[in-house]
Design a protein around this motif. Structure first.
Motif, mmCIF file in Angstrom:
data_model
loop_
_atom_site.group_PDB
_atom_site.id
_atom_site.type_symbol
_atom_site.label_atom_id
_atom_site.label_comp_id
_atom_site.label_asym_id
_atom_site.label_seq_id
_atom_site.Cartn_x
_atom_site.Cartn_y
_atom_site.Cartn_z
ATOM 1 N N ILE A 10 0.881 -1.131 0.020
ATOM 2 C CA ILE A 10 -0.136 0.105 0.157
ATOM 3 C C ILE A 10 0.891 1.211 -0.302
ATOM 4 O O ILE A 10 1.765 1.125 0.806
ATOM 5 N N ILE A 11 0.353 2.195 -1.018
ATOM 6 C CA ILE A 11 1.224 3.444 -0.737
ATOM 7 C C ILE A 11 0.380 4.395 -0.368
ATOM 8 O O ILE A 11 -0.893 4.620 -0.858
ATOM 9 N N THR A 12 0.491 5.555 0.162
ATOM 10 C CA THR A 12 -0.015 6.537 0.766
ATOM 11 C C THR A 12 0.579 7.813 -0.053
ATOM 12 O O THR A 12 1.847 8.127 0.168
ATOM 13 N N MET A 15 -1.371 13.437 -1.006
ATOM 14 C CA MET A 15 -2.696 13.985 -0.830
ATOM 15 C C MET A 15 -3.613 12.968 -0.298
ATOM 16 O O MET A 15 -4.849 12.876 -0.100
ATOM 17 N N LYS A 16 -2.941 11.924 0.274
ATOM 18 C CA LYS A 16 -3.509 10.870 1.224
ATOM 19 C C LYS A 16 -4.308 9.864 0.537
ATOM 20 O O LYS A 16 -5.005 8.944 0.990
ATOM 21 N N TYR A 32 -6.822 2.001 -6.955
ATOM 22 C CA TYR A 32 -6.543 3.664 -6.563
ATOM 23 C C TYR A 32 -7.698 3.892 -5.875
ATOM 24 O O TYR A 32 -8.933 3.879 -6.253
ATOM 25 N N PHE A 33 -7.530 4.530 -4.546
ATOM 26 C CA PHE A 33 -8.475 5.007 -3.969
ATOM 27 C C PHE A 33 -8.501 6.527 -3.726
ATOM 28 O O PHE A 33 -7.701 7.188 -2.976
ATOM 29 N N GLU A 60 7.451 13.396 -5.673
ATOM 30 C CA GLU A 60 6.488 14.049 -6.571
ATOM 31 C C GLU A 60 5.312 12.992 -6.808
ATOM 32 O O GLU A 60 4.672 13.201 -7.825
ATOM 33 N N ASP A 61 5.169 12.079 -5.922
ATOM 34 C CA ASP A 61 4.057 11.013 -6.186
ATOM 35 C C ASP A 61 4.263 10.235 -7.326
ATOM 36 O O ASP A 61 3.285 9.539 -7.775
ATOM 37 N N ASN A 62 5.474 10.179 -7.941
ATOM 38 C CA ASN A 62 5.741 9.247 -8.892
ATOM 39 C C ASN A 62 5.695 7.851 -8.149
ATOM 40 O O ASN A 62 6.505 7.458 -7.266
ATOM 41 N N ILE A 63 5.185 6.704 -8.939
ATOM 42 C CA ILE A 63 4.943 5.351 -8.183
ATOM 43 C C ILE A 63 6.200 4.426 -9.229
ATOM 44 O O ILE A 63 5.931 4.530 -10.288
ATOM 45 N N TYR A 64 6.858 3.698 -8.403
ATOM 46 C CA TYR A 64 7.824 2.883 -9.209
ATOM 47 C C TYR A 64 7.456 1.385 -8.715
ATOM 48 O O TYR A 64 7.396 1.070 -7.517
ATOM 49 N N LEU A 65 7.334 0.387 -9.582
ATOM 50 C CA LEU A 65 7.118 -0.887 -9.494
ATOM 51 C C LEU A 65 8.077 -1.583 -10.177
ATOM 52 O O LEU A 65 8.527 -1.691 -11.340
#
Length: 355
Positions: A10-12, A15-16, A32-33, A60-65
């Motif tokens: 889980i990632i927050t 902006m929560k 995505y919620f 910067e809220d970039n997500i890496y998988l």
């Protein structure tokens, strides 16, 4: 309680909003919620993958998988808004990876995983790859010996270092070690052995709080499992044990998890079909009662892997037990209103050692 030992990160974001990821039948799903409008979105973001994967998020809220595809290549996805950028990291296929982890170290991506050395039985190599500017650099962290089961590893970010906790074999028994990577110098320090009691162990979780290493694991005792907590200070690459505590009763206790929440240090674990926990108000010197969390009864529960870029001093956790989608919530720490106190049996031991 039904416990599902799936890898569900889980990632927050800043902006929560909540981003949840799950592997199923060769595909990795993103959930995505949106906190503001309460909308949810589900989609497949990777296909034809092996089961190991992990995620992280930058400032910067970039997500890496990161994951390994079915051709055994290591793949990195960058998720930015509705765009996905795919990069093949490895130049050639690798052996099947285990304990695949990704995290941000400063503004650089760091990936750590284990691969078996096929020419030597029960030997695994811990590998570290990180991106510096436009180049991927590879380090060998350690070659470890495994007795029977490959235990998990734990990564934590501590100021200008990345610390890894893992098991290695010493005198026919596995003990917990740590090793640190300097983000400034770009090199690994020597290995430090933390546990030395020569008793069979399973699982690991570890956090750093006020420059102390807090460690939990399960230890075999008379055919059963108990939860052991230990606290260490580090000085000039030497670990000094300060506290050792048997946290649980001697039952079937597994998956110990550390959570620092609102000035309390919690240890939570699975005991038969319940989530159970204890907390310390003085960072491990003394511990209160054992509590059983009633809301775990009859629920489907997972152990979430939790990531966010901006940490706070009052909330530190790598994992937490929680209810499964669509009712996502953490269980095992915080308000004690819906709990039952469990008697602490007298055969437990604690040690507070001189500093």
């Amino acid at each position: 309680m039904a416990f599902f030992n799936d890898n569900i990160p889980i990632i927050t974001d800043s902006m929560k909003n909540i981003h949840m990821f799950q592997w199923n039948s060769g595909n990795i799903y993103s959930y995505y919620f949106n906190l503001a409008n309460k909308q949810t979105d589900r989609r497949i973001i990777a296909e034809n993958t092996l089961e190991e994967f992990d995620v992280t998020v930058d400032s910067e809220d970039n997500i890496y998988l990161v994951y390994q595809d079915q051709s055994f290549n290591l793949i990195l996805l960058e998720l930015k808004e509705n765009r996905i950028k795919r990069t093949v990291i490895t130049e050639e296929p690798l052996p099947v990876m285990y304990n695949l982890n990704i995290m941000m170290g400063g503004e650089n991506i760091h990936i750590i995983y284990e691969v078996p050395l096929h020419d030597i039985e029960n030997i695994y190599r811990i590998c570290h790859q990180y991106k510096k500017e436009d180049k991927w650099i590879t380090n060998i962290v350690d070659d470890i010996k495994v007795k029977k089961i490959l235990n998990p590893i734990q990564l934590i970010k501590n100021k200008d270092t990345i610390m890894i906790g893992y098991y290695d074999l010493f005198n026919m028994e596995e003990e917990v070690c740590v090793k640190s990577f300097s983000l400034k110098e770009g090199k690994w320090d020597r290995k430090i052995q933390l546990t030395k009691d020569q008793k069979p162990k399973l699982y690991i979780d570890m956090i750093v709080l006020n420059e102390k290493i807090h460690l939990v694991y399960s230890e075999y005792y008379e055919g059963n499992l108990k939860i052991r907590y230990e606290r260490f200070s580090l000085s000039e690459n030497i670990a000094n044990m300060e506290v050792r505590e048997d946290i649980s009763n001697i039952e079937n206790c597994s998956h110990p998890t550390l959570v620092y929440f609102e000035d309390k240090l919690w240890v939570e674990w699975i005991e038969y079909d319940n989530i159970t926990s204890r907390f310390s108000a003085d960072e491990g010197d003394t511990w209160g009662s054992i509590y059983q969390w009633k809301e775990s009864k009859g629920k489907e529960v997972v152990r979430y892997k939790y990531k966010r870029y901006f940490n706070t001093d009052r909330h530190i956790l790598n994992f937490s037990f929680g209810k499964i989608y669509p009712e996502i919530s953490f269980i095992g720490f915080g308000n004690l209103q819906n709990t039952a106190e469990i008697p602490l049996k007298k055969n437990l031991h604690s040690w507070i050692l001189p500093f």
